[in-house]
Scaffold this motif. Structure first.
Motif, PDB file in Angstrom:
ATOM      1  N   MET A  91      25.214  48.062  21.490  1.00  0.00           N
ATOM      2  CA  MET A  91      25.673  48.668  20.254  1.00  0.00           C
ATOM      3  C   MET A  91      25.115  47.969  19.015  1.00  0.00           C
ATOM      4  O   MET A  91      25.008  48.566  17.945  1.00  0.00           O
ATOM      5  CB  MET A  91      27.198  48.673  20.207  1.00  0.00           C
ATOM      6  N   LEU A  94      21.909  49.810  18.416  1.00  0.00           N
ATOM      7  CA  LEU A  94      22.160  51.152  17.894  1.00  0.00           C
ATOM      8  C   LEU A  94      22.525  51.121  16.414  1.00  0.00           C
ATOM      9  O   LEU A  94      22.298  52.099  15.697  1.00  0.00           O
ATOM     10  CB  LEU A  94      23.276  51.825  18.686  1.00  0.00           C
ATOM     11  N   TYR A  95      23.084  50.032  15.945  1.00  0.00           N
ATOM     12  CA  TYR A  95      23.450  49.913  14.530  1.00  0.00           C
ATOM     13  C   TYR A  95      22.211  50.058  13.645  1.00  0.00           C
ATOM     14  O   TYR A  95      22.302  50.560  12.526  1.00  0.00           O
ATOM     15  CB  TYR A  95      24.129  48.572  14.285  1.00  0.00           C
ATOM     16  N   SER A 102      26.921  53.951  16.536  1.00  0.00           N
ATOM     17  CA  SER A 102      27.136  52.522  16.716  1.00  0.00           C
ATOM     18  C   SER A 102      28.493  52.117  16.147  1.00  0.00           C
ATOM     19  O   SER A 102      29.258  52.955  15.675  1.00  0.00           O
ATOM     20  CB  SER A 102      26.022  51.741  16.024  1.00  0.00           C
TER      21      SER A 102
END
Length: 310
Positions: A91, A94-95, A102
């Motif tokens: 995650m 994904l941010y 995210s």
């Protein structure tokens, strides 16, 4: 949602007409929530969802009857049908690649790189709570690279188990320097072996499994996107790239969305595992991307939604 927002986790008891709060979490987003789901068992009594411990993202299993909690070392994305393992994504990565999927936080700059070495799809043992990197983004990004992959941000996304859990599908995605977004579709055995890549159209969106060896996915017919196809003349590609900023300002208009779908040939496609041949589903009626799901009782029934229109 910010990292300071508490989201209530709970479930509804329909016979009693009550809502039962289980916990709170600060790991939530408007696309996938906290990935709250019941763990498969004969009697549903345990749930799993993503949570935060200090600055670290994790997941937690809670017994809704006793309140007993067990922390897992990694956030989860897709739980295996047997409830023993799950697949997870990074995650933090994904941010910086897909913010809407995210969790908010203060993450290290190492996750901003084009390809992060220890990134990919994780296999999480829900009994021991440990996790191992199953498929590496770096390895997938090196398979038959496209010219537009140079300098792009690469990540893996949306792992999804088949009903029997023997296969899962996932996307390799990359964001080019000019902000264009492309996807490749793969399936893998549950142990990360026997990878198979489906027709390289450059666009794959929402998918769902119809059976243990068939799935549908909203996609683009191969070679219909001149931004992606290497056989197109350079002047065509440059012409489209020049129009992209203008297109992004008007792409929410219904007429533009429908015209785009017809020109680019976007459809729901039916695939069998390990086979590049496909069948177009609902060519004249299913004309927009959405979130498909199959009725668990009658698998001939397909339910879809669409995005809000203009």
């Amino acid at each position: 949602f910010s990292k300071y927002d508490d989201v209530v986790v709970g479930y509804f008891d329909f016979p009693k007409g009550t809502f039962n709060q289980i916990a709170k979490t600060t790991t939530c987003n408007w696309q996938i929530g906290s990935q709250l789901q019941w763990l498969p068992c004969e009697c549903a009594e345990r749930v799993i969802f993503n949570t935060r411990q200090g600055v670290d993202l994790k997941s937690i299993i809670v017994d809704v009857n006793t309140g007993v909690e067990r922390l897992i070392s990694h956030p989860i994305y897709a739980v295996h049908p047997n409830g023993e393992v799950a697949l997870g994504l990074n995650m933090q990565r994904l941010y910086f690649t897909r913010r809407a999927y995210s969790y908010d936080g203060d993450y290290e700059d190492m996750w901003r790189k084009e390809v992060v070495e220890n990134d990919g799809i994780y296999q999480i043992n829900l009994d021991s709570g440990t996790s191992d990197l199953l498929i590496r983004t770096q390895d997938i990004a090196s398979l038959d690279p496209m010219p537009n992959m140079r300098g792009a941000l690469h990540w893996l996304d949306h792992p999804m188990f088949s009903p029997n859990g023997k296969i899962f599908l996932f996307y390799h995605r990359w964001l080019t320097k000019n902000g264009t977004f492309f996807s490749r579709l793969y399936t893998s055995e549950s142990n990360g072996k026997r990878l198979y890549r489906y027709p390289d159209s450059g666009m794959y969106s929402h998918a769902t499994w119809l059976s243990d060896n068939q799935f549908i996915v909203y996609s683009r017919l191969i070679e219909s996107d001149i931004r992606y196809c290497q056989k197109n003349l350079l002047w065509k590609r440059f012409f489209v790239e020049g129009l992209l900023p203008f297109y992004r300002r008007i792409n929410h208009i219904n007429f533009v969305k429908n015209l785009r779908g017809r020109l680019l040939k976007d459809y729901y496609l039916l695939f069998s595992v390990g086979n590049e041949r496909y069948q177009i589903i609902g060519q004249k009626k299913l004309t927009e991307d959405g979130h498909p799901s199959v009725c668990p009782i009658c698998r001939n029934l397909l339910l879809l939604d669409t995005y809000p229109d203009s």
